[in-house]
Design an enzyme around this catalytic site. Structure first.
Site, PDB file in Angstrom:
ATOM      1  N   ASP B  32      27.172  -7.628-106.131  1.00 20.17           N
ATOM      2  CA  ASP B  32      26.425  -7.916-104.906  1.00 20.17           C
ATOM      3  C   ASP B  32      26.738  -6.837-103.870  1.00 20.17           C
ATOM      4  O   ASP B  32      27.038  -5.688-104.244  1.00 20.17           O
ATOM      5  CB  ASP B  32      26.827  -9.329-104.423  1.00 20.17           C
ATOM      6  CG  ASP B  32      25.697 -10.047-103.725  1.00 20.17           C
ATOM      7  OD1 ASP B  32      25.228  -9.510-102.714  1.00 20.17           O
ATOM      8  OD2 ASP B  32      25.285 -11.134-104.169  1.00 20.17           O
ATOM      9  N   HIS B 105      25.129 -10.615 -97.595  1.00 11.70           N
ATOM     10  CA  HIS B 105      24.637 -11.300 -98.800  1.00 11.70           C
ATOM     11  C   HIS B 105      25.759 -11.562 -99.800  1.00 11.70           C
ATOM     12  O   HIS B 105      25.893 -12.677-100.335  1.00 11.70           O
ATOM     13  CB  HIS B 105      23.553 -10.411 -99.413  1.00 11.70           C
ATOM     14  CG  HIS B 105      22.776 -11.024-100.532  1.00 11.70           C
ATOM     15  ND1 HIS B 105      23.229 -11.012-101.837  1.00 11.70           N
ATOM     16  CD2 HIS B 105      21.579 -11.655-100.559  1.00 11.70           C
ATOM     17  CE1 HIS B 105      22.332 -11.598-102.609  1.00 11.70           C
ATOM     18  NE2 HIS B 105      21.316 -12.009-101.853  1.00 11.70           N
ATOM     19  N   SER B 435      18.860 -16.187-104.503  1.00 10.99           N
ATOM     20  CA  SER B 435      20.200 -15.599-104.369  1.00 10.99           C
ATOM     21  C   SER B 435      21.222 -16.664-104.024  1.00 10.99           C
ATOM     22  O   SER B 435      22.404 -16.515-104.338  1.00 10.99           O
ATOM     23  CB  SER B 435      20.217 -14.572-103.236  1.00 10.99           C
ATOM     24  OG  SER B 435      19.866 -13.309-103.697  1.00 10.99           O
TER      25      SER B 435
END
Lengths: 88, 657
Positions: B32, B105, B435
């Site tokens: 990520d 994220h 996600s």
């Protein structure tokens, strides 16, 4: 920056899959063999990564001509052009 | 995350849950944007020493020291050679050349999967509670391969190789790219090696819904996760001058609008540009929006960006109007001006009101967090949908998990909107996407792995899929928010994950490396293509007939003959599938039942009953499907359930003509 720009125009990143069963006996180490294969197709190309378990091969940046030459080297399985992934 | 553990039934004292010690043996690797290690969610208090199997380390770099790792965050690395080769050297004044997360994220996904319990978590007071990952005692290893300019496959592959070599147990990847054959699909190729080594790879299904066939990460050895809502909303109210009141959603937390009604306008009427209704940068005429609330259509640019565009043009509030593509799905955002998102119907009513020409006025109010929202879950509109565009014989997505308005850890580098102008610093943010559902599933898979360390990735996936639910407690099918209608296995796969049931599934559909190689043979892959995919020498037997549908998968996707154009006569086609069940519970006799709503479909299971006497005993059965031909594009659905009275082992069956 100018060099980078030139490089961007000329070269693409490829993930190069190699067939380890084709490694000539003269090489003791597959890294050496990958390096030699790359050198004979593309004099100045740098390896970004070598991959040992997830695939057998490496990633590098090549011109179209160099990519064709490497693709025709014995032991090269394929060249897969790099793609961009996005966060979901 | 707050709320999702309770929504998933993860009570603290459930006797089926693995102990903290066994959870601590499981390592979740995430590929990520990196990690923000200072968060309390990475506190390692109470954790045992790092498992001796662990080979990883904490790599140093810009603003990141090896001391940033601990017994919770046990590994952190970064991979940028591919990125730099294309975009030039990383500018370290804007981007950390290290595992540090400059985006948010990666921190969000990591803490969702396995963050430590953290009290008093909230975003500006919204979604408050104790935040924890799904497997709060599992370890985290962060592999940063995604940068401000994207994630490049050479870096992703290097990260996958490192994660595999360092011996993660679960690999969580909330990323996706374009669809290509498995042997040219970097994530599929990397995931094959991971699977061979006993690592479960969980990937997001994509946010290209509700269009059909919009999935990514399609390989059958990957667990592909779609997104659903939870029972929590963040209501906001739009009150019109004519007295009508519409409920929307927002995470706005600043100064409220004045108590009087304000002039209201539609961005499409306040712009000279053809796409003016989207409130793109510089598209609004100041004289038309000054002092007003502006209705902006969703799409084209980021939702929070629209508020800034309105503010820059002199507007004071924003209504984010869903278009046809988004239906009634409400996604809450931490807007920088008073703003609320509205569903399609409300948005259309407000646009009509504005068009009526009677000096339209409105105001927006915000009312915090609402819990117990029903129905929930509903399938998120954005969640990518089947059928599988690459191999229609494999049903994808595999299942859904929470992915809408999820609160989890955030980077200290950027504010909750991610916009340059957002200087707010938060420890938690609320965001949506597959996600977010993917790391939920990864954490839940870690719980199953902790309970059953000997299970293969396929067995864990099967346990999660066959125990998933497809209906609410009242028996009605899970709704698709894009249509407001009951959803189908093309939307939810096997259903919504039920982790407690997954810990004791009774039976599993296991699959070995050879089964997946047989699947590649069934695709008619050449030996070179198989070598690409598997990184090993395998050969297909010329004397064996390989069938895609015979992969021992926990779901079925049946492709049937279509009725030729201009012909009324329907032909009957018959398909036969073989599956093998492995007993992972006590000795029991399971009986098969099939639910189908289409009379023209016949599904026969043979034998109808299977008795298991020992653990790991395997029994095979066949499913024979007979169906009339139908026009191309027709679809229908059924479910096959094996039950011993205690366990239900359910597989969706999708039929397409």
């Amino acid at each position: 920056k100018a060099e980078n720009k030139h490089d961007q125009l000329e070269r693409r990143t490829y993930i190069v899959h190699m067939d380890k069963s084709h490694m000539p006996a003269s090489f003791e180490d597959h890294h050496e063999w990958y390096y030699s294969s790359l050198r004979s197709a593309a004099d100045s190309a740098q390896m970004l990564y070598t991959y040992n378990s997830v695939i057998h091969g490496f990633s590098t940046r090549l011109t179209d001509e160099e990519a064709t030459s490497l693709e025709n080297q014995p032991g090269t399985l394929s060249l897969v052009p790099e793609t961009r992934y996005e966060l979901h | 995350t707050t709320r999702t553990p309770a929504f998933l039934g993860l009570g603290i004292n459930d006797k089926l849950l693995p102990t903290s010690t066994s959870q601590g043996d499981v390592i979740i690797g995430l590929i990520d944007t990196g990690v923000w290690p200072e968060l309390k969610s990475f506190d390692d208090m109470g954790l045992d020493p790092v498992p001796s199997s662990w080979k990883g380390e904490c790599e140093e770099g810009t603003n990141f020291k090896s001391s940033n790792c601990n017994r919770k965050l046990i590994g952190a690395r970064f991979f940028c050679k591919g990125y730099e080769a294309i975009l030039g050297p990383i500018d370290e004044s804007t981007e950390s050349k290290s595992p540090r997360d400059d985006d948010g994220h990666g921190t969000h996904t990591a803490t969702t999967a396995a963050g430590s319990a953290t009290t008093s978590a909230n975003l500006f007071g919204y979604a408050s509670g104790t935040a924890r990952g799904m497997a709060p005692h599992a370890r985290i290893a962060a592999y940063k391969a995604c940068w401000l300019g994207g994630c490049f496959t050479s870096d992703i592959l290097a990260a996958m190789e490192k994660a595999i070599d360092e011996r993660v147990d679960i690999l969580s990847m909330s990323i996706g790219g374009s669809i290509s054959e498995y042997y040219r699909d970097t994530v599929a190729v990397g995931a094959f090696t991971a699977m061979k080594k006993g690592i479960l790879v969980s990937c997001s299904a994509g946010n290209a819904g509700p269009d059909s066939g919009s999935l990514s990460n399609l390989a059958p050895w990957i667990t592909t996760v779609g997104a659903g809502t939870i029972d929590r909303d963040f209501p906001a109210y739009v009150i019109l001058g004519d007295g009508r009141n519409f409920t929307g959603a927002s995470l706005y937390s600043g100064k409220p609008l004045p108590s009087k009604l304000l002039s209201l306008t539609y961005a499409g009427k306040a712009s000279n540009m053809t796409s003016g209704s989207f409130c793109m940068t510089g598209s609004l005429n100041s004289e038309d929006v000054k002092g007003k609330i502006v209705v902006c259509d969703r799409g084209g640019n980021s939702r929070v960006q629209k508020g800034l565009v309105v503010r820059k043009a002199g507007g004071v509030g924003m209504i984010l109007a869903n278009t046809e593509a988004y239906g009634e799905e409400l996604v809450a955002d931490a807007h920088l001006i008073p703003a609320a998102s509205l569903g399609l119907k409300g948005a259309e009513d407000i646009k009509k009101y504005i068009s009526s020409g009677r000096k339209p006025t409105a105001t927006i109010g915000f009312s915090g967090t609402e819990l117990g929202v029903q129905p929930s879950p509903v399938v998120a509109s954005f969640s990518s949908r089947g059928p599988n565009p690459l191999t229609p014989e494999i049903l994808k997505p595999d299942l859904i998990a929470p992915g809408v308005n999820i609160l989890a850890g955030w980077t200290g580098k950027v504010g909750p909107t991610g916009l340059d102008g957002d200087t707010r610093h938060v420890s938690f943010n609320i965001i949506s996407g597959t996600s977010m559902s993917c790391p939920h599933l990864s954490g839940l898979a870690a719980l199953v792995k902790a309970s059953h360390p000997e299970w293969s990735p396929a067995a864990i996936k099967s346990a999660l899929m066959t125990t998933a639910y497809t209906a609410y407690k009242n028996g009605k099918t899970i709704i698709d928010v894009a249509t407001g209608l009951p959803s189908t296995p093309f939307d939810y796969g096997a259903g919504h994950v039920d982790p407690i049931a997954a810990l004791d599934p009774g039976l599993v559909y296991d699959a070995t490396v050879k089964d997946y190689v047989d699947f590649l043979c069934a695709l008619n892959y050449s030996s070179d293509q198989i070598k690409h995919t598997t990184a090993e020498e395998y050969s297909c037997s010329s004397s064996k007939t390989y069938k895609l549908g015979d992969l021992n998968y926990p779901s079925f996707a049946v492709t049937l003959e279509t009725t030729p154009e201009n012909q009324d006569r329907k032909a009957m086609s018959t398909m036969k599938y073989t599956r093998t069940l492995t007993n992972v519970g006590r000795p029991a006799t399971y009986k098969a039942s099939v639910s189908t709503h289409t009379a023209s479909l016949k599904v026969i299971v043979e034998p109808e009953s299977l008795s298991f006497n020992t653990i790991n005993e395997k029994k095979s059965f066949t499913v024979t499907v007979s169906a009339d031909s139908m026009p191309s594009g027709t679809s229908s659905f059924a479910h096959l359930t094996w039950s011993d009275g205690k366990h239900t082992v359910t597989s969706p069956i999708a039929f397409t003509w």
